[in-house]
Write a protein that holds these residues in place. Structure first.
Motif, short mmCIF file in Angstrom:
data_model
loop_
_atom_site.label_atom_id
_atom_site.label_comp_id
_atom_site.label_asym_id
_atom_site.label_seq_id
_atom_site.Cartn_x
_atom_site.Cartn_y
_atom_site.Cartn_z
N GLY A 142 52.48 3.71 47.49
CA GLY A 142 52.00 3.57 46.20
C GLY A 142 50.56 3.74 45.92
O GLY A 142 50.00 4.24 46.88
N SER A 143 49.97 3.19 45.15
CA SER A 143 48.60 3.18 44.86
C SER A 143 47.98 2.20 43.81
O SER A 143 48.57 1.54 43.39
N PHE A 144 46.66 1.94 44.00
CA PHE A 144 46.12 0.99 43.27
C PHE A 144 44.90 1.83 42.73
O PHE A 144 44.03 2.53 43.47
N ALA A 145 44.26 1.44 41.47
CA ALA A 145 43.37 2.13 40.87
C ALA A 145 42.59 1.07 40.13
O ALA A 145 42.97 0.39 39.10
N TYR A 146 41.17 1.40 39.93
CA TYR A 146 40.47 0.55 38.77
C TYR A 146 39.68 1.69 38.25
O TYR A 146 39.00 2.58 38.63
N TYR A 147 39.38 1.26 36.71
CA TYR A 147 38.70 2.51 36.05
C TYR A 147 38.00 1.72 35.16
O TYR A 147 38.25 0.61 34.71
N LYS A 148 36.84 2.39 34.65
CA LYS A 148 35.93 1.90 33.53
C LYS A 148 35.34 3.14 32.55
O LYS A 148 34.90 4.08 33.42
N SER A 149 35.48 3.17 31.52
CA SER A 149 34.97 3.94 30.74
C SER A 149 34.14 3.53 29.56
O SER A 149 34.45 2.65 28.89
N MET A 150 33.18 4.23 29.34
CA MET A 150 32.01 3.81 28.38
C MET A 150 31.68 4.73 27.50
O MET A 150 31.28 5.87 27.87
N THR A 151 31.96 4.50 26.04
CA THR A 151 31.69 5.78 25.14
C THR A 151 30.57 4.97 24.10
O THR A 151 30.34 4.11 23.75
N ASP A 152 29.60 6.31 24.16
CA ASP A 152 28.56 5.67 23.18
C ASP A 152 28.49 6.94 22.18
O ASP A 152 29.02 8.15 22.22
N ASP A 153 27.58 6.84 21.28
CA ASP A 153 27.30 7.84 19.94
C ASP A 153 28.59 8.11 19.32
O ASP A 153 29.13 9.04 19.03
N LEU A 154 29.36 6.84 19.27
CA LEU A 154 30.43 6.84 18.29
C LEU A 154 30.33 7.65 17.04
O LEU A 154 29.62 7.41 16.35
N ILE A 155 31.45 8.47 16.80
CA ILE A 155 31.37 9.12 15.49
C ILE A 155 32.26 8.18 14.50
O ILE A 155 33.13 7.68 14.61
N TYR A 156 31.06 7.60 13.35
CA TYR A 156 31.55 6.59 12.87
C TYR A 156 31.38 6.53 11.39
O TYR A 156 30.16 7.11 10.92
N ALA A 157 32.35 6.09 10.46
CA ALA A 157 32.33 6.46 9.04
C ALA A 157 31.52 5.09 8.46
O ALA A 157 31.92 4.03 8.28
N LYS A 158 30.00 5.33 8.31
CA LYS A 158 29.12 4.25 8.04
C LYS A 158 29.16 4.03 6.57
O LYS A 158 29.00 4.95 5.88
#
Length: 1019
Positions: free
Chosen positions: A712-728
Motif C-alpha cells: 500500500g501507500s500513504f500520501a499527503y498533498y497540498k496545492s496552492m493556486t493564486d492569480d486566479l482567473i476571475y470574472a470580476k
C-alpha cells in the motif's frame, strides 16, 4: 639437466597462461527482445555491485573474469543468466515476464520506468480493467480505482461527457478538468455536441476500450510540471496498444447486454393522489369562506371548474373514467440493449511489429430518443529502418453517431422533464389510438421524440508519427508530429405539427464544427554514468501545439412538408460562422538521477508561452523537484524476508492553468442587427491577463510485506493556486457585466491511502482485497478586494464564494419545518426563532459545498481453477446535493397540484392542527407562503454520501486440453454488472447521488446500470 630446465620452463609458461587467463577481460554485446535493442537493460556480475546498463542501442561493455555469472535484467522481462567463458562478446535475447509488466509505468513524453523508479504520485489502470468496463467512454473505468479522483456523469445518455476532478477544484473560472494525453498527444477533450441545450458528446467516446493498453493518472507536480500551464488539474495519459514481434495473434471480443436506470428517481403522484391533494387544496383555500367541507370539494370544483387553476383538467379526467397515465414509464426504455464487437491482430518480425483492430459499439439509451453507435479502426506500425533509424506510426479513425435529447433545463420536449412534470391526468393517446397533442403546456414527448431529430455525428482521426535517430551509443534524437482532427456534424429538426416547431412551420438547425489540433515535438535523450551505480538520464524537448476551430451554423423555419433538411426551409433564415485558434510553445528539460536504484532524483523545468494571454504575460516558467529513497534496497535490510518494499518519496513544483476561451484579454466588438441594419457594439472590456499559478507539494510512503502480500501507500498533498482567473463583477454603468482578471487564491489539501491484501496466493486459488480513499479540503484563501477595500463576498441564492470558505459553499436559509397550527412553512431567523416570512429568514453557511470531501473504492478478486470474480465498490461523500426544479415538483400550491405533477413526498403534508411534518399544507392558489416554501433553503439540501456496487464480473477462463482441442490461445466467458446497487446516506435524496460539479440535480437522463455478457477468443 636440460630435461629439468624444460619442465621448469613449461611450468612457468603454464603459470603465465593461467595468470593471464585469470585477469579481467572486456566483454561486450547487445541485449535485445525479439531482435529489438533494449536500452537501459541492466548487466551485473552476480553477487557484486559491479555492473552497467545498455546504451540507447542496447549495447554494453563490462570488465569480467572467466567464471563470473552475468545477470541480464530489464523492466517487464525475465532475468537471463550467462557464465563468462572464453568469447569476448555475448548477445542476450530476453523475453517478456507477464508479472513484471504490471510494474511498468508510462510517464510524460514517452518515459517508461519501473514503478520503484518513479518519484511522482501516479496510478495506472491496465487494459484488462478498461476493456471490462462496458461503457461508451473509457474514462469511466477510472471511477473508484484512483485515490483522489472524483467522477460524475453529466447525463446517462450514451457517450455523454464525464466530469472528472483530481484532488479537488483548483479554479473559479478556468477549467477544472484534467489534461488528456493520448500516445503523447495533448488532445482536445471538449464537448463535441452541436448544442449546449442538448446531450453532451465526449471526445473520448471516439475510442474503443479494447484498443487501450493503460491509463495513467498523474497527480502531483513531480509528474505534471512537465506539462506546465496545462497540468494544474492533473493529467491522464492514455496509451494505446502496440504490436509485438512474433507470430501474428488474433483476438475477437463480443458483448451483449441490457441497461436500466441505476436509481429509479423520485416517485411521482398517481392520478388519484394528485386528485386528493388538489381537492384538499381547494378545501383549504375556499372551504371556510364558501361553507363546504372536504367531502364537498369536488362538487365545488365541478361547479367552478373554469375559475379554478386546473379545475377543468380534473373534471375532464374524472368524466373520462380517471384513466391514469404513467409518463415515467412511457419515457423509459426498459432493458435497453447494448452490443459490441472488436477484432484485432498483432505480430511482427525482428525489425517490425504491428497492431490493427476494428470495433463496433451499439448502445441504446435508457430514455426514449437516445442511442449511440461507434465504428472504429486502429493501425499501429513500428519499423527499425536501420541500425540508427526507427519509425513508428499510429492512426485511430472513428465515427460516432449519437441521437441525443433536449435535456438539462425546462425544455417542454425534454423526456426527463416529462416524467417529472407531466400530469397523470393528461392522456398520451386519444380514444382512436392517435397521439393526444395538447395545444398548450407541455408537449406529448412520445410524438416529438418520434417526429423530431437531434443528431450528433462525430468523425475523429488521431495520428502520431515518430522517427528517432541514434547519434551516438548514448544519445538519441526523436522527432514527432501528432494530429487530432474532429469533424462534428449536428442536426436538429423540430416538426411543424406539435412541439417547438408548432406555429412556425417547423425549423431546422445544422452546424459543422471542425477542430484541428497538431503537436510537434523534437527531443534529445542522453544517458551517462559517473563511477559505479550513478546513472543520469537527460531529456530535452521542444514542443509546439496549435489548435484551430471552425464553426459554421445555419437555421431556417417553415420546413417543406415531408422534408427535414435545412435546404427545404422557406423563412427566417439565419447563418453564423466562427473561427478561433490558439497556440502553446514550450521548452522542457528533464534530468533523472539514479544511484543503484536506491536514491532517485528527478528535476523538471519548462518555459512555456501561450497565445491565450496578453502581451507581456504570455511566457511563464514551471519546475518540479522529485526525490525517492528505496529504503528496502539498502544493505541493512537485505537479510530480512518480511519487508518487501519500503520507499519514501516526495515532490514540490509549480503548474499553471491556461485552459480558458481564447481572446479573453482582448477588448472585443460583436456584430448586431437592428432594423435590418448591421453594426458593431462593444461586447468585452478586456485587460491584462495571464495564467493561474499553482504550487504543489506531495509526500508519500509506499510499503510491502511478505513478498508484497500486504502492500500500500500513504500520501499527503497540498496545492496552492493564486492569480486566479476571475470574472470580476463590474458596475452596469460601465456597459459591461464582468472583466476577466488575475485575482484571488485558493488551496486544496488532503490525504490518500491505497491498500492491497493478497490473502491467498496459490496455483489454483487466489484471493485478494484492496481499496483506496482520498480526501480533499478546499478553501478560498484570498478574494479580490471590493469597492470598500474589503475582500469581495459573492453571495448567491444557493451558494457563496467567501474568503476562508470552500468554493461554492452552500449558503441559504435553514428550514425549520411546518407550523403545527397553521401548516405554513417556517425558517430560522438570526435570533434563533422561526418565521413564516421567507424574507425574514437568516441566510447561513451550511458547512459543505457540492464538492465531495472524500471518495474511493474497495475491490475484490477471487479466482479458482479458471473461475474468477472481480468486484468494485465505489463511494463518495462529505458534500451536499440540492434538489432543483422543486417549485414545479414539490410546491404546495397550484403550480404543482394543478399545472404539473408532484412527488409522492407531498402526501405527507400537514392536514390538521397538531400535525408534525416538514411538508406544508396544500392550497389551490400560489400564496406567498406556498410559493416561498420552495425557495432556496435546507429543505431540499441533502447529504451527498453514497456507496455503489460499481462493477462486478464473473467468468471462466478455459485452460489446457479444451484450448488445445479448439486450437485456441485463450477463451473467456464472463458476465459483467455495472452500477447494480446504490445506497445513499440521506434517504430524502431520491435522485441519483452522482451529481455533476454544480451540486444540483438536473433534468437529464440518469446514470445507467447494466448487465453484459462477454465472449473473448484469442488465437
Amino acid at each position: 639437466m636440460r630435461s629439468k630446465f624444460k619442465w621448469t620452463l613449461a611450468l612457468f609458461m603454464a603459470l603465465i597462461v593461467q595468470v593471464s587467463f585469470a585477469q579481467e577481460k572486456t566483454l561486450s554485446g547487445v541485449v535485445t527482445e525479439s531482435g529489438v535493442p533494449l536500452p537501459g537493460a541492466t548487466v551485473i556480475v552476480k553477487g557484486t555491485q559491479h555492473g552497467t546498463q545498455t546504451d540507447l542501442d542496447g549495447r554494453y561493455t563490462l570488465k569480467v573474469n572467466p567464471g563470473d555469472v552475468l545477470v541480464f535484467s530489464f523492466i517487464g522481462l525475465t532475468d537471463l543468466s550467462y557464465t563468462v567463458g572464453v568469447p569476448n562478446s555475448y548477445n542476450a535475447s530476453m523475453s517478456a515476464d507477464e508479472e513484471m509488466l504490471d510494474e511498468v509505468v508510462v510517464l510524460a513524453y514517452g518515459q517508461v520506468k519501473n514503478k520503484n523508479e518513479v518519484t511522482g504520485n501516479v496510478v495506472t489502470v491496465k487494459s484488462d480493467v478498461i476493456a471490462n468496463t462496458p461503457l461508451p467512454t473509457i474514462d469511466q473505468a477510472l471511477q473508484g480505482r484512483v485515490s483522489g479522483l472524483q467522477m460524475s456523469s453529466s447525463s446517462g445518455v450514451p457517450g455523454a461527457v464525464q466530469n472528472i476532478r483530481i484532488r479537488g477544484r483548483n479554479s473559479l473560472t478556468a477549467t477544472n478538468e484534467p489534461l488528456i494525453v493520448i500516445d503523447g498527444i495533448p488532445v482536445i477533450n471538449s464537448n463535441f455536441a452541436g448544442s449546449t441545450d442538448e446531450s453532451s458528446l465526449s471526445a473520448l467516446a471516439a475510442l474503443d476500450s479494447n484498443d487501450i493498453e493503460s491509463m495513467t493518472v498523474l497527480k502531483d507536480a513531480g509528474a505534471t510540471a512537465v506539462y506546465g500551464a496545462r497540468g494544474t488539474n492533473g493529467v491522464i495519459l492514455i496509451t494505446t496498444k502496440k504490436g509485438k514481434s512474433g507470430a501474428t495473434k488474433f483476438e475477437l471480443k463480443t458483448t451483449l447486454g441490457f441497461q436500466n436506470y441505476a436509481v429509479k428517481g423520485p416517485r411521482m403522484l398517481t392520478g388519484a393522489q394528485k386528485k386528493e391533494l388538489y381537492l384538499e387544496g381547494v378545501y383549504n383555500t375556499f372551504g371556510v369562506a364558501n361553507g363546504f367541507g372536504r367531502d364537498e370539494a369536488y362538487a365545488f370544483t365541478e361547479a367552478n371548474a373554469s375559475g379554478l387553476a386546473g379545475g377543468t383538467s380534473l373534471v375532464n379526467w374524472v368524466k373520462g373514467g380517471e384513466v391514469e397515465t404513467n409518463w415515467g414509464d412511457l419515457v423509459k426504455k426498459k432493458d435497453a440493449p447494448v452490443s459490441t464487437v472488436s477484432f484485432s491482430a498483432s505480430g511482427g518480425d525482428e525489425s517490425s511489429s504491428f497492431y490493427a483492430s476494428l470495433g463496433h459499439n451499439k448502445t441504446e439509451g435508457t430514455v426514449i430518443g437516445s442511442d449511440f453507435r461507434r465504428i472504429s479502426g486502429v493501425f499501429s506500425f513500428n519499423k527499425k529502418l536501420s541500425d540508427k533509424f526507427d519509425f513508428n506510426t499510429n492512426i485511430n479513425v472513428s465515427n460516432v453517431k449519437q441521437n441525443g435529447l433536449l435535456e438539462g433545463a425546462a425544455y417542454f420536449s425534454n423526456p426527463n422533464l416529462t416524467k417529472l412534470f407531466m400530469s397523470p391526468w393528461i392522456p398520451a393517446y386519444n380514444a382512436d389510438g392517435t397521439y393526444n397533442l395538447p395545444r398548450s403546456g407541455l408537449h406529448n414527448i412520445l410524438y416529438t421524440t418520434e417526429n423530431n431529430i437531434t443528431t450528433n455525428d462525430l468523425t475523429r482521426v488521431l495520428n502520431s508519427n515518430v522517427v528517432s535517430y541514434k547519434i551516438t551509443d548514448n544519445l538519441k534524437f526523436t522527432s514527432s508530429i501528432a494530429l487530432d482532427y474532429a469533424l462534428a456534424a449536428y442536426k436538429s429538426y423540430k416538426n411543424p405539427v406539435h412541439g417547438d416547431g408548432d406555429g412556425i412551420g417547423g425549423y431546422v438547425v445544422n452546424s459543422i464544427n471542425r477542430n484541428f489540433n497538431y503537436v510537434a515535438q523534437n527531443s534529445l535523450d542522453y544517458r551517462f554514468y559517473v563511477g559505479e551505480g550513478h546513472r543520469f538520464d537527460v531529456k530535452l524537448v521542444y514542443e509546439f501545439q496549435k489548435n484551430k476551430s471552425h464553426l459554421l451554423e445555419g437555421e431556417g423555419q417553415a420546413v417543406a412538408s415531408g422534408f427535414t433538411s435545412l435546404g427545404t426551409t422557406a423563412d427566417n433564415h439565419f447563418a453564423s460562422a466562427n473561427f478561433t485558434d490558439w497556440m502553446q510553445q514550450g521548452y522542457v528539460g528533464l534530468l533523472s538521477y539514479n544511484y543503484q536504484n536506491r536514491y532517485l532524483i528527478d528535476l523538471t523545468g519548462r518555459r512555456e508561452g501561450s497565445s491565450r494571454f496578453s502581451e507581456g504575460s504570455q511566457w511563464g516558467n514551471f519546475f518540479s523537484v522529485g526525490a525517492a529513497w528505496n529504503i528496502s534496497e539498502e544493505e541493512f535490510l537485505s537479510n530480512q524476508e518480511t519487508l518487501s518494499l519500503l520507499r519514501l518519496r516526495g515532490s514540490y513544483g509549480t503548474n499553471g492553468n491556461s485552459t480558458i476561451s481564447p481572446n479573453q484579454y482582448q477588448q472585443l466588438l460583436k456584430f448586431e442587427i437592428y432594423d435590418h441594419e448591421g453594426g458593431l457594439v462593444p461586447s468585452q472590456l478586456g485587460g491584462p491577463l495571464s495564467w493561474e499559478k499553482q504550487k504543489k507539494m506531495d509526500v508519500g510512503l509506499e510499503f510491502g510485506f511478505l513478498d508484497n502480500r500486504i502492500s500500500g501507500s500513504f500520501a499527503y498533498y497540498k496545492s496552492m493556486t493564486d492569480d486566479l482567473i476571475y470574472a470580476k463583477p463590474l458596475s452596469y454603468t460601465s456597459g459591461y457585466a464582468t472583466q476577466y482578471v488575475n485575482l484571488g487564491a485558493l488551496e486544496n489539501s488532503g490525504f490518500e491511502v491505497d491498500l492491497n491484501f493478497d490473502i491467498v496466493r496459490s496455483k489454483d486459488f487466489n484471493l485478494s482485497l484492496g481499496g483506496n480513499i482520498g480526501t480533499v479540503k478546499n478553501k478560498i484563501t484570498e478574494m479580490p478586494l471590493g469597492p470598500d477595500g474589503k475582500p469581495l463576498e459573492v453571495l448567491g441564492s444557493y451558494s457563496a464564494n467567501v474568503e476562508g470558505k470552500a468554493i461554492g459553499e452552500w449558503y441559504m436559509p435553514t428550514y425549520a419545518g411546518v407550523d403545527v397550527q397553521t401548516g405554513e412553512a417556517l425558517w430560522f431567523k438570526k435570533d434563533g426563532g422561526t418565521t413564516n416570512a421567507y424574507g425574514q429568514a437568516e441566510k447561513r453557511f451550511q458547512g459543505a459545498s457540492a464538492l465531495p470531501t472524500y471518495s474511493g473504492g474497495v475491490n475484490l478478486h477471487v479466482d479458482y481453477k479458471g473461475f474468477f470474480i472481480n468486484s468494485l465498490v465505489a463511494f463518495s461523500g462529505g458534500n451536499k446535493v440540492y434538489e432543483d426544479w422543486v417549485a414545479q415538483t414539490n410546491g404546495s400550491g397550484a403550480t404543482t397540484t394543478a399545472t404539473y405533477n408532484g412527488v409522492e413526498k407531498l402526501m405527507d403534508r400537514w392536514q390538521n392542527p397538531g400535525d408534525v411534518t416538514d411538508v406544508p399544507k396544500t392550497v389551490n392558489r400560489n400564496t406567498a407562503n406556498s410559493s416561498q416554501s420552495t425557495s432556496p433553503s435546507t429543505r431540499f439540501l441533502y447529504d451527498g454520501d453514497y456507496i455503489r456496487l460499481r462493477d462486478v464480473s464473473f467468468g471462466y477462463n478455459f485452460r489446457g486440453a479444451i484450448l488445445r482441442t479448439l486450437s485456441l490461445d485463450g477463451l473467456t466467458l464472463s458476465v459483467i454488472g455495472t452500477n447494480l446497487l446504490t445506497k445513499v446516506k440521506d434517504d430524502r435524496l431520491k435522485y441519483d447521488p452522482e451529481i455533476d460539479p454544480t451540486g444540483f440535480t438536473s433534468l437529464t437522463a440518469p446514470p445507467i446500470k447494466s448487465v453484459v455478457f462477454s465472449l473473448n477468443i484469442k488465437f
